[in-house]
Design an enzyme around this catalytic site. Structure first.
Site, PDB file in Angstrom:
ATOM      1  N   PHE A 127      -7.262  -0.808   6.765  1.00 41.26           N
ATOM      2  CA  PHE A 127      -7.045  -0.635   5.326  1.00 41.26           C
ATOM      3  C   PHE A 127      -6.654  -1.970   4.727  1.00 41.26           C
ATOM      4  O   PHE A 127      -5.710  -2.616   5.189  1.00 41.26           O
ATOM      5  CB  PHE A 127      -5.948   0.402   5.032  1.00 41.26           C
ATOM      6  CG  PHE A 127      -5.751   0.596   3.550  1.00 41.26           C
ATOM      7  CD1 PHE A 127      -6.676   1.321   2.802  1.00 41.26           C
ATOM      8  CD2 PHE A 127      -4.689   0.003   2.882  1.00 41.26           C
ATOM      9  CE1 PHE A 127      -6.526   1.468   1.424  1.00 41.26           C
ATOM     10  CE2 PHE A 127      -4.532   0.150   1.512  1.00 41.26           C
ATOM     11  CZ  PHE A 127      -5.459   0.885   0.782  1.00 41.26           C
ATOM     12  N   ASP A 214      -4.126  -9.538   8.079  1.00 41.58           N
ATOM     13  CA  ASP A 214      -3.559  -8.742   6.989  1.00 41.58           C
ATOM     14  C   ASP A 214      -2.194  -8.234   7.448  1.00 41.58           C
ATOM     15  O   ASP A 214      -2.101  -7.261   8.195  1.00 41.58           O
ATOM     16  CB  ASP A 214      -4.501  -7.584   6.647  1.00 41.58           C
ATOM     17  CG  ASP A 214      -3.964  -6.731   5.497  1.00 41.58           C
ATOM     18  OD1 ASP A 214      -2.761  -6.839   5.179  1.00 41.58           O
ATOM     19  OD2 ASP A 214      -4.750  -5.943   4.937  1.00 41.58           O
ATOM     20  N   LYS A 243       3.595  -5.912  -0.014  1.00 43.10           N
ATOM     21  CA  LYS A 243       4.586  -4.860   0.203  1.00 43.10           C
ATOM     22  C   LYS A 243       6.044  -5.344   0.273  1.00 43.10           C
ATOM     23  O   LYS A 243       6.701  -5.420  -0.751  1.00 43.10           O
ATOM     24  CB  LYS A 243       4.191  -4.042   1.432  1.00 43.10           C
ATOM     25  CG  LYS A 243       2.934  -3.189   1.155  1.00 43.10           C
ATOM     26  CD  LYS A 243       2.842  -1.975   2.058  1.00 43.10           C
ATOM     27  CE  LYS A 243       1.793  -0.988   1.560  1.00 43.10           C
ATOM     28  NZ  LYS A 243       0.431  -1.256   2.022  1.00 43.10           N
TER      29      LYS A 243
HETATM   30  C1  LIG Z   1      -0.861  -1.374   1.399  1.00 49.02           C
HETATM   31  C2  LIG Z   1      -1.822  -2.279   2.097  1.00 49.02           C
HETATM   32  C3  LIG Z   1      -2.753  -3.054   1.373  1.00 49.02           C
HETATM   33  C4  LIG Z   1      -2.936  -2.916  -0.115  1.00 49.02           C
HETATM   34  O1  LIG Z   1      -1.829  -3.330  -0.831  1.00 49.02           O
HETATM   35  P1  LIG Z   1      -1.694  -2.983  -2.405  1.00 49.02           P
HETATM   36  O2  LIG Z   1      -0.472  -3.706  -2.802  1.00 49.02           O
HETATM   37  O3  LIG Z   1      -1.612  -1.496  -2.535  1.00 49.02           O
HETATM   38  O4  LIG Z   1      -2.925  -3.519  -3.063  1.00 49.02           O
HETATM   39  C5  LIG Z   1      -3.552  -3.924   2.081  1.00 49.02           C
HETATM   40  N1  LIG Z   1      -3.458  -4.043   3.415  1.00 49.02           N
HETATM   41  C6  LIG Z   1      -2.569  -3.327   4.140  1.00 49.02           C
HETATM   42  C7  LIG Z   1      -2.497  -3.515   5.621  1.00 49.02           C
HETATM   43  C8  LIG Z   1      -1.745  -2.406   3.502  1.00 49.02           C
HETATM   44  O5  LIG Z   1      -0.891  -1.656   4.219  1.00 49.02           O
END
Ligand SMILES: *Cc1c(COP(=O)(O)O)cnc(C)c1O
Length: 390
Positions: A127, A214, A243
Site C-alpha cells: 500500500f 516506503d 504518518k
Molecule cells: C498510510 C500509508 C500511505 C499513505 O499515506 P497517506 O498519508 O494516507 O497518503 C503510504 N504508504 C504506507 C506504507 C502507508 O501505511
C-alpha cells in the site's frame, strides 16, 4: 443527512479529548487507543511538549512559502539526514505525496540514464497511497478498481520473493527502482525474511536501480529503531515518511542519498504547504521527544511484550493463524474475516482495526506502558476468543 462525501465506513463514535494512550468520547466514555490514529500519534494524544511547541510556533509563524528559506525546515532536514544516513529531504503533506515524490524522482533518474519508459518494481499486497500513481503502485485491486486507466511503468512481484525480482531484472531493461515497504502495514502486518532488504539492496547495486523504502507506517520509531531498514544493516537510496512524523500535524518527507539526492532540480517538484514552519516544528518536537523519552527502546520492548502476551493467550487456538510484527506494529491473523471485531472492541473501550480482512492490527502509541499493554492484550484476547467461538 451528512454533507460529507461517502468515502469512509465510520464507527459510531466521536472523540472529544485525548491524553496519552487514552481518548474520551463526547459522552465522557474512555477508550484505550491501540491504533494511534493509524500509526500517527506516536507520542500519544496531546503530549505536553508537542502542544507547547505547536502553540509556540503558531504564535511566531505558521506559513510563509517555499519561495523563501524556512529555518525549521532546514533544521528538520538536517536532523532526518543525521538519523537516517540520507543526504537531503523534500517535504510534503502526506504519505501518498511522499511516494509521489519518490516515483517522480525514480522516473527522472531513469530519463537521466537514457531510459525513456522507466519502470518501478512494486510488490503484491503493498500500500502506497490513493493518488493515481500511488494507487497504481499499490498491490491491492480494491484500491485500484474503478479508477482505470492506471499508470504504466510499474512491474509487480510477490512480496518477500527475491527470485521474482531477479526474473524481472533478466527480462525488463527499463527498471530504474524498487519501491517496497520494509514491513507491510495495510497488507496485513507482513514481516519478510531477515535477509530480504539485503537481497534487494544487492539486486539494486548490481543493476543500477534505486532502492526506495516506503516507511510511511513502519518509520519514525515504530519498529524499535528510527527507521525499519536499520534492523537490516543496509542503507536505501530513498525513504518516504509521513504518518508518525508530525504526530498529527500533516507532514510527509522524501529523503534521498547519493545519486538520488541530486536528481531534482528547481522546477521539477514542489508543494505549497510542504515543510511549513508549523508542520516542521511538530516534526522536530516529535523526533526530540522520541529521543528524550527513550521511545525507540520502549517500542521495541513493549512490542515484544505484547506479542509474547498475545501468544500466551491466543497461540494454538484453532482460528488463530499467526501473531506477528515488529516493534509496535502488531498483527493477529485469524482464519476467517473479522472486520466486525473493531466495532466490538470499540464497545469494550478499545481501539484496534482490521486490515486485509482477517488481520487484527494494533499500532499503539510509542509511549504505551506495561499496565496499559496488559489491558490491551486482556481485552482483545477475550474479544478474539468470543469471536472465534461464535
Ligand atoms: C498510510 C500509508 C500511505 C499513505 O499515506 P497517506 O498519508 O494516507 O497518503 C503510504 N504508504 C504506507 C506504507 C502507508 O501505511
Amino acid at each position: 443527512m451528512s454533507h460529507l462525501m461517502n468515502t469512509y465506513l465510520q464507527l459510531p463514535v466521536t472523540f472529544a479529548r485525548g491524553e496519552g494512550v487514552w481518548l474520551w468520547d463526547e459522552a465522557g466514555k474512555r477508550y484505550l487507543d491501540a491504533l494511534a490514529g493509524v500509526a500517527v500519534c506516536g507520542l500519544g494524544h496531546c503530549h505536553p511538549k508537542l502542544v507547547a511547541a505547536i502553540c509556540r510556533q503558531a504564535g511566531a509563524l505558521i506559513h510563509t512559502s517555499n519561495l523563501y528559506h524556512i529555518g525549521k525546515q532546514e533544521q528538520l532536514a538536517t536532523r532526518l539526514a543525521l538519523l537516517s544516513g540520507m543526504d537531503n529531504a523534500f517535504f510534503c503533506n502526506s504519505g501518498a505525496e511522499a511516494n509521489e515524490a519518490a516515483i517522480k524522482l525514480a522516473r527522472l533518474y531513469g530519463h537521466g540514464k537514457g531510459i525513456d519508459l522507466p519502470t518501478i518494481i512494486v510488490m503484491e499486497k503493498s500500500f502506497h497511497g490513493r493518488t493515481m500513481a500511488t494507487l497504481t503502485a499499490s498491490g491491492n485491486r480494491k484500491v485500484q478498481a474503478g479508477f482505470e486507466p492506471l499508470l504504466t511503468g510499474f512491474a509487480r512481484v510477490p512480496y518477500n520473493d527475491l527470485d521474482a525480482v531477479t526474473q524481472v531484472a533478466v527480462h525488463n531493461k527499463n527498471v530504474v527502482a524498487i519501491l517496497v515497504e520494509p514491513y507491510q502495514g495495510e497488507g496485513g502486518v507482513n514481516v519478510p525474511q531477515a535477509s530480504y532488504l539485503q537481497g534487494l539492496r544487492h539486486l539494486c547495486d548490481q543493476n543500477g536501480w534505486l532502492l526506495m523504502l516506503d516507511e510511511v507506517q513502519c518509520g519514525t520509531g515504530r519498529s524499535g529503531k528510527w527507521f525499519a531498514f536499520q534492523h537490516s544493516g543496509i542503507v536505501p537510496d530513498v525513504i518516504t515518511l509521513a504518518k508518525g512524523l508530525g504526530s498529527g500535524v500533516p507532514i510527509g518527507a522524501c529523503l534521498a542519498r547519493g545519486a538520488a539526492a541530486k536528481v531534482f532540480k528547481p522546477g521539477n517538484h514542489a508543494s505549497t504547504f510542504g515543510g511549513n514552519p508549523l508542520a516542521c516544528a511538530a516534526a522536530l518536537t516529535t523526533l526530540q521527544v522520541i529521543e528524550e523519552d527513550g521511545l525507540l527502546r520502549n517500542a521495541w520492548e513493549l512490542g515484544d511484550f505484547i506479542r509474547a502476551r498475545f501468544k500466551a493467550q491466543l497461540a494454538g487456538l484453532s482460528g488463530v493463524q499467526e501473531i506477528r510484527g515488529q516493534g509496535l506494529m502488531i498483527g493477529i491473523e485469524l482464519s476467517k474475516p473479522c472486520v466486525g471485531l473493531a466495532e466490538e472492541a470499540l464497545r469494550k473501550g478499545l481501539l484496534v482495526n482490521v486490515t486485509s480482512d482477517k488481520v487484527v492490527r494494533l499500532l499503539p502509541p510509542l509511549v504505551i506502558q506495561r499496565a496499559e499493554a496488559e489491558q490491551v492484550v486482556n481485552t482483545l484476547s477475550d474479544i478474539v476468543k468470543e469471536f472465534l467461538m461464535a
